[in-house]
Design a protein around this motif. Sequence first.
Motif, PDB file in Angstrom:
ATOM      1  N   ILE A   1      11.977  32.190 -19.183  1.00  0.00           N
ATOM      2  CA  ILE A   1      11.842  33.318 -18.254  1.00  0.00           C
ATOM      3  C   ILE A   1      12.984  33.300 -17.228  1.00  0.00           C
ATOM      4  O   ILE A   1      13.239  32.274 -16.596  1.00  0.00           O
ATOM      5  CB  ILE A   1      10.499  33.220 -17.495  1.00  0.00           C
ATOM      6  CG1 ILE A   1       9.316  33.106 -18.472  1.00  0.00           C
ATOM      7  CG2 ILE A   1      10.330  34.389 -16.532  1.00  0.00           C
ATOM      8  CD1 ILE A   1       9.098  34.297 -19.364  1.00  0.00           C
TER       9      ILE A   1
ATOM     10  N   ASP B   1      10.094  28.962 -16.466  1.00  0.00           N
ATOM     11  CA  ASP B   1       8.955  28.818 -17.377  1.00  0.00           C
ATOM     12  C   ASP B   1       9.396  29.219 -18.779  1.00  0.00           C
ATOM     13  O   ASP B   1      10.420  29.891 -18.948  1.00  0.00           O
ATOM     14  CB  ASP B   1       7.810  29.755 -16.950  1.00  0.00           C
ATOM     15  CG  ASP B   1       7.137  29.298 -15.661  1.00  0.00           C
ATOM     16  OD1 ASP B   1       7.499  28.214 -15.168  1.00  0.00           O
ATOM     17  OD2 ASP B   1       6.280  30.036 -15.147  1.00  0.00           O
TER      18      ASP B   1
ATOM     19  N   VAL C   1       3.864  33.207 -13.485  1.00  0.00           N
ATOM     20  CA  VAL C   1       5.135  33.175 -14.211  1.00  0.00           C
ATOM     21  C   VAL C   1       6.310  33.045 -13.251  1.00  0.00           C
ATOM     22  O   VAL C   1       6.375  33.729 -12.237  1.00  0.00           O
ATOM     23  CB  VAL C   1       5.257  34.437 -15.113  1.00  0.00           C
ATOM     24  CG1 VAL C   1       5.169  35.716 -14.323  1.00  0.00           C
ATOM     25  CG2 VAL C   1       6.524  34.398 -15.953  1.00  0.00           C
TER      26      VAL C   1
ATOM     27  N   LEU D   1       7.967  30.971 -22.443  1.00  0.00           N
ATOM     28  CA  LEU D   1       6.924  31.668 -23.177  1.00  0.00           C
ATOM     29  C   LEU D   1       6.942  31.201 -24.634  1.00  0.00           C
ATOM     30  O   LEU D   1       8.006  31.156 -25.251  1.00  0.00           O
ATOM     31  CB  LEU D   1       7.200  33.168 -23.108  1.00  0.00           C
ATOM     32  CG  LEU D   1       6.181  34.080 -23.764  1.00  0.00           C
ATOM     33  CD1 LEU D   1       5.269  34.661 -22.681  1.00  0.00           C
ATOM     34  CD2 LEU D   1       6.854  35.205 -24.516  1.00  0.00           C
TER      35      LEU D   1
ATOM     36  N   ILE E   1       2.252  30.744 -21.416  1.00  0.00           N
ATOM     37  CA  ILE E   1       3.414  30.494 -20.562  1.00  0.00           C
ATOM     38  C   ILE E   1       3.329  29.073 -20.010  1.00  0.00           C
ATOM     39  O   ILE E   1       2.355  28.724 -19.340  1.00  0.00           O
ATOM     40  CB  ILE E   1       3.490  31.512 -19.403  1.00  0.00           C
ATOM     41  CG1 ILE E   1       3.610  32.947 -19.960  1.00  0.00           C
ATOM     42  CG2 ILE E   1       4.678  31.206 -18.487  1.00  0.00           C
ATOM     43  CD1 ILE E   1       3.505  34.031 -18.907  1.00  0.00           C
TER      44      ILE E   1
END
Length: 432
Positions: free
Chosen positions: A235, A309, A305, A311, A265
């Motif tokens: 992210i 991070d 989030v 995903l 996440i």
Amino acid sequence: MADKPHLNLVIIGHIDHGKSTMMGALLIKTGAVTDREARELEKIAKEFDRDSWSYAYVFDRLKEERQRGITIDLAFRKFETDSKYFTIIDAPGHRDFVKNMITGASQADAAVLVVSGKKGEMEVGLAANGQTREHAYLAQTLGVKQLVVAINKADVWEYDQDRFNECVENVSALLKTIGFRVGDIAFVPTSGLKGENLTEPCDSLKWYDGPTLIEAIDQFKLPEKPLDKPLRLPIQDAYRIKGTGVVPVGRVETGVLKKGDKIKIMPGGFEGEIRSIEMHHEEIPKAEPGDNVGFSIRGLNLDDVHRGDVLSHPDNPCTVITPNGNWTGQVIVIWHPTAVAQGYTPVVHTHTAQIAARFTALKKKLDQKTGAVIEDSPKFIKKNEAAIVQLSPIKKLCLEKYEEIPELGRFAIRDMGRTVAVGIVKDLETGA
Ligand code: GTP
Ligand code: MG
């Protein structure tokens, strides 16, 4: 444009060697920047009393950049050749902004290393604390395998073949030590300011029979997409958008993300379902490696989030190292005022994450060229030395073994505004 294959191209090199100018000139010559915009930029450059920077202003758009005549932040522009379309990522050369360069290089498939051939400038860039050297190390470690070198400012070194050869020799020697395959690299003499040898051969360079810059760029191979690997999407940022909710953005590194997918996440552990995916403001059904996308997930809050991070799918989430765990890295120390020792806690940059981490052990010192062990449990590692070390993050960190997912297995270590070391993850213990 959308039908052609796409490549992300980062422009790197020492400050003032002419990166922005060259790319601005290339975009003007290929029509990606209109004549009208070019004339407008000439006017603005005059107002700032920086006439010779007008091409650079294509990329340098911040007021501070235009006033100081330097690039600070990354700038992105699209441009196409007959066979491909490119996103050009213009990186800053100034050493205070290396972190922006790292972000740019970590998104790139290939790089143009711009080296001014002007007497003294090539030498400064290659010196121990020069950014030609630093950027080349970083590009290699961040996985940029394809490179074109532009020996720039040909008008200043008067198109002299001997000077060109001298530059090629010196830059080649550096690139070889770093691990680039020099035989595959095109060295192209250019003058960004005069727009020479960018899109057509230049009369003053009769002795040169290689490709123009655009031809060299067009020869970059498309990276193979790691479609079969587990999904990893670091992210970059998340925004709250009215009517849509929280929209995280990032680039798919490996695997495929589809609308309707269940996702997780890490390291936070939020689970949800992908409601929609967007690229270049258009909704798309799925995203593949290399795609920069935004997406929406039902029920996602800004607390769930963060930048850094990752995903992934719930059945194969990204590996998380906790402060009780550690990873073993193979590193090269690029710069340090004294030496790196156990207990040292600089900042680690990896994919989009930036986190402090402690050197918990120095395991082995290595011969940089052969990889052979020179010393077990060294007390220190110094500039230009390679080593196997153990690091522990002070907060949870998403990371993977380089061998399994190289895209998430590389890192850079920075301190005091400079890059101290770059490395890859050999092994890890999650500590969970
Ligand atoms: P940073 O982004 O700050 O690292 O610099 P840069 O590499 O983007 O350099 P930039 O394009 O801003 O150019 C710096 C200066 O060098 C400007 O004054 C340019 O006009 C000049 N310059 C760039 N290319 C050439 C060239 O080919 N010949 C000559 N003579 N000057 C050049
Ligand atoms: Mg610049």
